[in-house]
Design an enzyme around this catalytic site. Structure first.
Site, short mmCIF file in Angstrom:
data_model
loop_
_atom_site.label_atom_id
_atom_site.label_comp_id
_atom_site.label_asym_id
_atom_site.label_seq_id
_atom_site.Cartn_x
_atom_site.Cartn_y
_atom_site.Cartn_z
N CYS A 162 0.86 -1.17 0.00
CA CYS A 162 0.00 0.00 0.00
C CYS A 162 0.90 1.23 0.00
O CYS A 162 1.42 1.62 1.04
CB CYS A 162 -0.88 0.00 1.26
SG CYS A 162 -1.93 1.45 1.38
N LEU A 163 1.13 1.75 -1.17
CA LEU A 163 1.99 2.93 -1.27
C LEU A 163 1.22 4.04 -1.95
O LEU A 163 1.56 4.44 -3.06
CB LEU A 163 3.25 2.60 -2.08
CG LEU A 163 4.39 1.92 -1.32
CD1 LEU A 163 5.51 1.54 -2.27
CD2 LEU A 163 4.93 2.80 -0.24
#
Length: 183
Positions: free
Chosen positions: A85-86
């Site tokens: 999750c960036l």
């Protein structure tokens, strides 16, 4: 303006010439694995992860997708699928960035400064917020169990991929890596 294909070749060549160990999948420059070491002075130090990278045809105008193939305990990385999750990268991705940025800046920053308020791994996020020392301990246990050089090497057996993967705790199938996320 250079073509995306040329840019892919340039970026992948930079990676191949860097200190990172890069393995192309079927000789394609759009899909490869990179060995990534945990940043110094973090509980991830000493860990080695195999990162699966796919570059879309529209790269660098569209961000690459990356995922950890061996397990990691981190609030912003799904433990089983390895998806990352960036949001920061997704929202701020620019053609000015290249693959080296991901491995020298984005991933080390993610491991150094997890964001427990936007978790993919709720257990890691809760532990980090409630008991940071216990979180560090659990991260180190995962590093020892799943991210030793040997664990990352176990992943390299092409024929017994599924066995190796499941023993390393990953549930990806050979067809489509589960949970590869845009970065």
């Amino acid at each position: 303006m250079s073509s995306p294909k040329r840019r892919i070749e340039t970026d992948v060549m930079k990676m191949l010439m860097s200190d990172y160990e890069v393995t192309l999948v079927n000789g394609s420059m759009q899909e490869f694995y990179v060995r990534f070491k945990g940043p110094e002075e973090t509980p991830f130090q000493g860990g080695v992860w195999k990162i699966h990278v796919e570059l879309p045809d529209q790269y660098p105008y569209k961000s690459p997708s990356i995922g950890f193939t061996n397990r990691i305990f981190h609030p912003n990385i799904d433990e089983l699928s390895g998806s990352v999750c960036l949001d920061v990268i997704n929202q701020t991705w620019s053609p000015m960035f290249d693959m080296i940025n991901i491995f020298e800046v984005f991933l080390p920053q993610l491991l150094r400064y997890p964001n427990p308020t936007d978790p993919l791994n709720g257990e890691a996020a809760a532990l980090l917020m409630r008991e940071p020392k216990a979180y560090d301990t659990k991260v180190k246990e995962y590093v020892a169990k799943y991210a030793s050089k040997d664990a990352a090497d176990d992943d390299d057996e092409p024929s017994s991929d599924d066995d190796e993967m499941s023993s390393a705790g990953s549930f990806d199938s050979d067809d489509e890596p589960a949970g590869q996320m845009e970065v």
